[in-house]
Design an enzyme around this catalytic site. Structure first.
Site, mmCIF file in Angstrom:
data_model
loop_
_atom_site.group_PDB
_atom_site.id
_atom_site.type_symbol
_atom_site.label_atom_id
_atom_site.label_comp_id
_atom_site.label_asym_id
_atom_site.label_seq_id
_atom_site.Cartn_x
_atom_site.Cartn_y
_atom_site.Cartn_z
ATOM 1 N N ARG A 294 0.836 -1.208 0.000
ATOM 2 C CA ARG A 294 0.000 0.000 0.000
ATOM 3 C C ARG A 294 0.869 1.256 0.000
ATOM 4 O O ARG A 294 0.558 2.239 -0.673
ATOM 5 C CB ARG A 294 -0.913 0.002 1.231
ATOM 6 N N MET B 83 -12.304 3.534 -0.455
ATOM 7 C CA MET B 83 -12.523 2.744 0.756
ATOM 8 C C MET B 83 -11.254 2.106 1.320
ATOM 9 O O MET B 83 -11.319 1.258 2.200
ATOM 10 C CB MET B 83 -13.559 1.646 0.476
ATOM 11 N N ILE C 37 -7.402 2.165 3.197
ATOM 12 C CA ILE C 37 -6.599 2.905 4.160
ATOM 13 C C ILE C 37 -5.458 3.602 3.420
ATOM 14 O O ILE C 37 -4.806 3.010 2.571
ATOM 15 C CB ILE C 37 -6.040 1.973 5.254
ATOM 16 N N ASN D 16 -12.016 13.836 2.956
ATOM 17 C CA ASN D 16 -12.848 12.666 2.687
ATOM 18 C C ASN D 16 -14.257 12.943 3.202
ATOM 19 O O ASN D 16 -14.440 13.723 4.145
ATOM 20 C CB ASN D 16 -12.261 11.445 3.412
ATOM 21 N N HIS E 228 -17.372 10.990 4.941
ATOM 22 C CA HIS E 228 -17.663 9.752 5.659
ATOM 23 C C HIS E 228 -19.150 9.732 6.003
ATOM 24 O O HIS E 228 -19.673 10.721 6.537
ATOM 25 C CB HIS E 228 -16.816 9.715 6.932
ATOM 26 N N GLU F 76 -3.593 9.402 9.341
ATOM 27 C CA GLU F 76 -3.233 7.981 9.347
ATOM 28 C C GLU F 76 -4.221 7.157 10.147
ATOM 29 O O GLU F 76 -4.446 5.983 9.856
ATOM 30 C CB GLU F 76 -1.812 7.792 9.885
ATOM 31 N N VAL G 299 -7.869 6.101 10.999
ATOM 32 C CA VAL G 299 -9.085 6.086 10.180
ATOM 33 C C VAL G 299 -10.188 6.951 10.795
ATOM 34 O O VAL G 299 -10.508 6.821 11.988
ATOM 35 C CB VAL G 299 -9.585 4.634 10.005
ATOM 36 N N ASP G 300 -10.753 7.854 9.985
ATOM 37 C CA ASP G 300 -11.878 8.718 10.375
ATOM 38 C C ASP G 300 -11.584 9.540 11.631
ATOM 39 O O ASP G 300 -12.478 9.796 12.445
ATOM 40 C CB ASP G 300 -13.152 7.875 10.589
#
Length: 208
Positions: A34, A59, A61, A74, A76, A117, A119-120
């Site tokens: 990644r 979707m 990471i 982003n 969400h 880094e 998430v959300d």
């Protein structure tokens, strides 16, 4: 999306993540690959010299290779201002709409936020308008143990959010960044990062 951009004369570059992993014989959860993929994305993007990148329906990471190169925002499908009993964001991850509905929330909304880094976890820029949950219908579906119907309701509710809420929320976020009401470090112009713009009330609000 690709066909729409091309029809508008907007240049499209494709960096297919599944093909990238497949060419290297790696599984999609391999984060070392990644990092390599994100570095490749940075090279593709660099020729455009963007101020900010909008992630739409992405979707996967994102690693620091991309995050540290550009500012990403982003959208969400969950209200990231809501906290759990431990003070952490309650509706994060892959199924925030389902979780909100099953937790008895009367309404849902989407959050436009800066990507980090974690998430959300980034600073919230804008909350979308609210979408009422039909609890009587949900209760009848749950009582009948119709899991397929419940999944269908959640999907339709999220589609409603996407088509009527996400666009205006993203547009407002880009407007606020463009007029420097919010800088690309994720702060309000007065230096605070504890406020966001609420499209329901059309004003800046503090976190709950």
């Amino acid at each position: 999306g690709i066909k729409l951009f091309e029809s508008l004369g907007i240049q499209v570059c494709i960096n297919d993540i599944r093909k990238f992993y497949g060419d290297r014989g790696k599984e999609l959860r391999d984060m070392d690959t990644r990092k390599e993929y994100d570095s490749n994305t940075v090279k593709e993007i660099s020729r455009f010299s963007p101020d900010v990148i909008v992630m739409s329906g992405y979707m996967w990471i994102v690693t620091k290779e991309l995050i540290n190169s550009y500012r990403l925002i982003n959208i969400h499908p969950g209200n990231l201002t809501v906290k759990d009993q431990y003070g952490k964001r309650k509706y994060v991850g892959y199924r925030p709409v389902y979780d909100a509905i099953m937790n008895g929330e009367n309404e849902t909304c989407s959050s436009v936020h800066f990507v980090t880094e974690d998430v959300d976890a980034g600073a919230i820029i804008v909350l979308s308008r609210r979408f009422d949950v039909q609890h009587r219908l949900v209760e009848s579906i749950v009582e009948a143990e119709e899991e397929f119907a419940l999944e269908s309701y959640v999907k339709k509710h999220q589609e409603w959010m996407k088509w009527e809420g996400d666009g205006p929320a993203l547009a407002k976020a880009l407007e606020l960044i463009g007029i420097k009401e919010i800088d690309i470090k994720g702060e309000i112009s007065d230096g605070k990062d504890t406020e966001f713009y609420d499209l329901e009330s059309n004003e800046f609000c503090s976190y709950r």
